[in-house]
Design a protein around this motif. Structure first.
Motif, PDB file in Angstrom:
ATOM      1  N   HIS A  95       0.338  -0.295  -0.603  1.00 17.62           N
ATOM      2  CA  HIS A  95       0.243  -1.510   0.201  1.00 17.62           C
ATOM      3  C   HIS A  95       0.018  -1.070   1.641  1.00 17.62           C
ATOM      4  CE1 HIS A  95       1.632  -5.079   2.385  1.00 17.62           C
ATOM      5  NE2 HIS A  95       1.612  -5.771   1.265  1.00 17.62           N
ATOM      6  N   THR A 104      -2.074 -17.253  -5.513  1.00 24.13           N
ATOM      7  CA  THR A 104      -2.498 -15.999  -4.891  1.00 24.13           C
ATOM      8  C   THR A 104      -3.986 -16.022  -4.557  1.00 24.13           C
ATOM      9  OG1 THR A 104      -0.811 -14.813  -6.158  1.00 24.13           O
ATOM     10  CG2 THR A 104      -2.561 -13.500  -5.201  1.00 24.13           C
ATOM     11  N   ARG A 126      -3.520  -5.503  -4.298  1.00 26.24           N
ATOM     12  CA  ARG A 126      -3.594  -6.965  -4.489  1.00 26.24           C
ATOM     13  C   ARG A 126      -5.064  -7.368  -4.635  1.00 26.24           C
ATOM     14  NH1 ARG A 126      -0.537  -8.211   0.919  1.00 26.24           N
ATOM     15  NH2 ARG A 126      -1.946  -6.498   1.479  1.00 26.24           N
ATOM     16  N   ASP A 135      -4.437  -0.667  -1.080  1.00 27.61           N
ATOM     17  CA  ASP A 135      -3.973  -1.987  -1.516  1.00 27.61           C
ATOM     18  C   ASP A 135      -4.103  -2.111  -3.032  1.00 27.61           C
ATOM     19  OD1 ASP A 135      -2.872  -4.490  -1.241  1.00 27.61           O
ATOM     20  OD2 ASP A 135      -4.476  -5.296   0.021  1.00 27.61           O
ATOM     21  N   TYR A 163       4.581  -2.375  -4.855  1.00 25.34           N
ATOM     22  CA  TYR A 163       5.269  -2.491  -3.565  1.00 25.34           C
ATOM     23  C   TYR A 163       6.266  -1.352  -3.393  1.00 25.34           C
ATOM     24  CZ  TYR A 163       3.442  -7.190  -2.610  1.00 25.34           C
ATOM     25  OH  TYR A 163       2.620  -8.250  -2.328  1.00 25.34           O
ATOM     26  N   PRO A 221      -3.064  -3.045 -10.175  1.00 23.96           N
ATOM     27  CA  PRO A 221      -1.621  -3.312 -10.233  1.00 23.96           C
ATOM     28  C   PRO A 221      -0.999  -3.099 -11.602  1.00 23.96           C
ATOM     29  CG  PRO A 221      -2.842  -5.365 -10.169  1.00 23.96           C
ATOM     30  CD  PRO A 221      -3.852  -4.279 -10.003  1.00 23.96           C
ATOM     31  N   GLN A 253      -6.126 -11.312  -4.422  1.00 25.96           N
ATOM     32  CA  GLN A 253      -5.598 -12.114  -3.318  1.00 25.96           C
ATOM     33  C   GLN A 253      -6.681 -12.311  -2.279  1.00 25.96           C
ATOM     34  OE1 GLN A 253      -1.631 -11.137  -2.028  1.00 25.96           O
ATOM     35  NE2 GLN A 253      -2.040 -11.747   0.093  1.00 25.96           N
ATOM     36  N   ASP A 312       0.982 -11.167   5.885  1.00 24.09           N
ATOM     37  CA  ASP A 312       1.448  -9.837   5.473  1.00 24.09           C
ATOM     38  C   ASP A 312       2.675  -9.361   6.241  1.00 24.09           C
ATOM     39  OD1 ASP A 312      -0.288  -9.465   3.421  1.00 24.09           O
ATOM     40  OD2 ASP A 312      -1.266  -7.695   4.249  1.00 24.09           O
ATOM     41  N   SER A 364       2.863  -5.009 -10.641  1.00 25.62           N
ATOM     42  CA  SER A 364       2.685  -5.539  -9.296  1.00 25.62           C
ATOM     43  C   SER A 364       3.921  -5.297  -8.439  1.00 25.62           C
ATOM     44  CB  SER A 364       2.376  -7.038  -9.352  1.00 25.62           C
ATOM     45  OG  SER A 364       1.128  -7.278  -9.966  1.00 25.62           O
TER      46      SER A 364
END
Length: 791
Positions: A526, A485, A346, A344, A521, A321, A349, A355, A517
């Motif tokens: 993602h 998270t 994340r 992804d 998105y 990220p 997480q 989601d 981060s």
């Protein structure tokens, strides 16, 4: 609106606000007044007397020259900064300041950019009348970041005021009087505050300088290049100082809306990691378990061939990220053009159950500058000083202004301001938030209502609820941090946070895990978001799905799986079962080499152009300051060539700006709000365990670059050492004592560590840091763990 008044400075009419100081008005008007102790972000000390000016009010002159930094303006006031009387006073002050100052400019790191040199040229004499013995001050060791030469100190006390007023840690102070005044730490210890390096910029002489930069270069040899900090979600504005293709040091660049005039030590000193011995400088391929160097053409053709042949549904992409917006966009575009939706960013997480209902682009939820005006803040699962140092500074300003700060965490925090801390196990965090929600009369989905209904609010819960409700929509916010998270029930924490915010009619914010981060998105990195943060019709596998059902083909971008993933043990097992794994990285590491088949060297911070999107959605672009070492290449260029080798259309980009503009066009209609996209069933909370691991990420272990900065590695930060931290009562219940060797076991893996007693850890929990050497052998950052005493 405040009434304006008119004053005259050096014959020029100037508008001012009643009570404003003369020096502030002069600065705004571009009128130069010499100074040493004054700084716009610090309290007024008026102890250097360099800013003496002549003034009169109502036709009556002041009886003596007045300090411009401490003299408030009045209507009709006249000020002369260059009159004979003012210049005589300034020259006299300059002479006194120089009597004890050593004549060591040729060997001083401040030489060439020293405020004392500059002012002495304008107001000093070429011959000193002082013939007595000069003062000599014994230096103190402030630690691995700040070099001291306190004989040069002119006692402006900027550093002391910064420590007390901005850092909130009285690590520095002044003892003695007159020329016998000494600046020091009272008791000998390292200056450890996460913003401590700012005293280097504040010091107007060479008394406090950068220890990693000491004697490395002269100011006139350096070229300045603007940059953006690559670590936390703030996106601090930097000025990189470069010589001969090497970053020599990093200073802050003023931006009131983002970092004001400060930067964290992590942003200031991490550049040294660029020169790490384990830089990856040449493409490499593993053959029969042995790594050998390979040319770029052969490496990319091999990767393209394997990606073409792979089943898109059994392919996965995991991206860091803190990668640039351009890298994230091109990575997800290649993946989706190949038919793969398993991507992804994340990496830390654990719970992905919400989601489908998550905000399209989780952001801070308000401008960064508004944090300091909040009247009530509920901080959920965040050691903010470690995660986001300058956002913590903004919240401290809010607390000092009367704001109420409430923290719900699995450990007690070392804060530098007043706050109500509600501390409990990860399971207790759910009941604590449910109790606050119940105090507000909050409602949600059926599972959430059951949790809220069973809660029993205490006075602390009711106090937090009342403060949020009273502050209202614009002056209260609920924030979710990195520990939230990593929580095994992050989806429930999120649902409770939104329920609390809705009942209190306030805002919800997310503290981004890394520099980009939010940008990830927007870029579409993602499984359920397309580029432009558009919802995908069909969602791919998130990180948990890829660890549970390992893809046959996997691409890793910009991280170390043993240190940067939520569950290193599960990742190691999953990655070992892949048929082909390519890793694009700036560094070599054991955890990468053990699972990868191909290593591709990419540029790190300062070696590539790109863009970051900060916590509140601000896009910030930067240029590369130095070339990548060896055969390493900027990441977006590697992806552009790879797209062409894969015979995909539309990868003929001229430069990184064209990539950014293409993405920006897709983001025009992207809503940057934190509303949930729909209701979701929160599910059943995880079963509490006898002992739960709290895997905090130390401030100087956040990402591969920081971990390789030598000076930061030497910082004795609390909780940074790999060990087991237990509450003394918990240790006694386990039959353990401080210093014991214990075996930590988690998810079938285990490692030895020593025991440290720490009353910040609640009963039922063991703090075992993540992202540090030793942690790569363990499982989830937050989850069940067991201890066994080693004989």
């Amino acid at each position: 609106m405040t009434d304006k008044i008119t004053i005259e400075i050096d014959g020029r009419e100037c508008e001012a606000v009643p009570g404003e100081m003369i020096i502030a008005v002069a600065d705004r008007e571009g009128i130069s007044i010499p100074r040493f102790c004054y700084h716009k972000k610090l309290s007024i000390a008026a102890n250097c007397r360099m800013c003496l000016v002549e003034a009169e009010q109502g036709g009556r002159p002041f009886p003596k020259p007045m300090p411009a930094c401490a003299t408030p303006v009045g209507n009709g006031m006249k000020v002369w900064t260059r009159s004979p009387k003012a210049i005589e006073a300034q020259q006299g002050t300059m002479e006194f300041l120089l009597i004890n100052h050593p004549l060591d400019c040729p060997i001083c790191d401040q030489g060439g950019e020293c405020e004392l040199q500059d002012v002495a040229m304008g107001y000093g004499d070429d011959v000193s009348r002082y013939s007595e013995r000069k003062r000599v001050v014994v230096d103190e060791d402030f630690g691995p970041l700040i070099a001291t030469e306190m004989t040069r100190c002119i006692q402006c006390t900027r550093c002391v005021r910064f420590a007390a007023e901005v850092a909130g840690a009285r690590e520095l102070g002044a003892t003695g009087r007159g020329e016998e005044m000494r600046i020091g730490t009272f008791i000998a210890h390292t200056v450890t505050h996460e913003l401590s390096g700012n005293v280097i910029d504040l010091c107007p002489v060479g008394a406090l300088t950068s220890k990693p930069y000491l004697f490395s270069a002269r100011a006139w040899e350096l070229t300045g290049v603007d940059g953006i900090a690559p670590h936390d979600g703030l996106g601090s504005n930097l000025r990189l100082h470069v010589r001969r293709g090497q970053v020599m040091r990093v200073h802050p660049r003023d931006n009131e809306a983002v970092n004001e005039t400060w930067i964290s030590d992590r942003d200031r000193f991490s550049y040294a990691g660029l020169a790490s011995d384990d830089r990856l400088t040449t493409p490499m391929v593993k053959e029969d378990g042995v790594w050998r160097e390979i040319g770029w053409s052969d490496a990319l053709e091999l990767v393209a061939k394997r990606l073409k042949a792979a089943d898109p549904k059994k392919m996965g992409w995991l991206v860091a990220p803190n990668a640039t917006l351009e890298e994230l966009y091109l990575a997800q575009r290649i993946a989706r053009d190949l038919g793969c939706a398993n991507i992804d960013h994340r990496l830390r997480q654990q719970d992905f159950r919400s989601d489908a209902a998550d905000p399209l682009v989780p952001t801070l939820g308000l401008p960064v500058s508004e944090l300091e005006t909040q009247q009530a803040v509920l901080l959920i699962g965040s050691d903010l000083r470690q995660e986001q140092p300058l956002l913590a500074h903004r919240l401290r300003k809010a607390a000092l202004a009367g704001g109420r700060i409430f923290c719900v965490n699995p450990l007690k925090l070392d804060l530098n301001h007043a706050a109500t801390q509600i501390v409990g196990t990860p399971a207790a965090m759910l009941t604590d938030l449910a109790a606050i929600a119940k105090s507000l009369g909050a409602r949600g989905a059926s599972g959430l209502n059951d949790l809220i209904g069973a809660a029993e609010p205490t006075d602390a819960h009711a106090d937090a609820a009342a403060a949020l409700r009273q502050a209202g929509e614009q002056d209260a916010v609920v924030l979710l941090g990195a520990l939230a998270t990593a929580h095994p029930d992050y989806s429930i924490l999120k649902a409770l946070a939104h329920a609390i915010a809705e009942a209190a009619t306030c805002r919800v914010g997310y503290l981004p895990a890394a520099a980009n981060s939010v940008g990830a998105y927007l870029a579409g990195a993602h499984p359920a978001r397309l580029a432009g943060a558009k919802p995908a019709e069909t969602s791919g596998l998130a990180l948990d799905g890829m660890l549970a059902n390992p893809p046959n083909t996997l691409v890793l971008w910009g991280f170390e799986p043993g240190l940067d993933l939520i569950d290193p043990a599960a990742a190691s097992a999953a990655f070992a079962s892949t048929d082909f794994l390519v890793a694009c990285s700036a560094f070599r590491s054991a955890s990468l080499e053990s699972v990868a088949d191909v290593l591709l060297p990419i540029g790190a911070f300062a070696e590539t152009s790109g863009s970051f999107v900060n916590a509140n959605g601000t896009w910030q672009r930067f240029q590369g300051a130095v070339p990548p070492p060896g055969e390493a290449r900027p990441g977006w260029k590697v992806l552009r060539v790879l797209g062409n080798l894969l015979d995909l259309k539309g990868y003929d980009y001229r430069d990184g700006a064209q990539v950014r503009d293409e993405l920006a066009a897709l983001c025009d209609a992207s809503p940057l709000d934190n509303r949930l996209q729909g209701a979701f069933e929160v599910g059943t909370p995880s079963e509490p365990s006898a002992l739960t691991r709290i895997g905090t990420v130390p401030i100087y272990a956040l990402d591969p670059l920081v971990r390789r900065a030598p000076a930061l590695r030497q910082m004795p930060m609390p909780g940074a050492e790999f060990a087991v931290y237990l509450h003394p009562d918990q240790a006694a219940a386990e039959g353990l004592a401080a210093g014991d060797r214990v075996r930590v076991s988690q998810s079938g893996a285990g490692i030895e560590a020593h025991l440290v007693l720490d009353d910040h850890i609640p009963m039922g929990c063991a703090r075992v840091p993540a992202a540090v050497a030793g942690s790569e052998e363990l499982g989830a950052q937050m989850g069940p763990v067991s201890l066994e005493r080693m004989l």
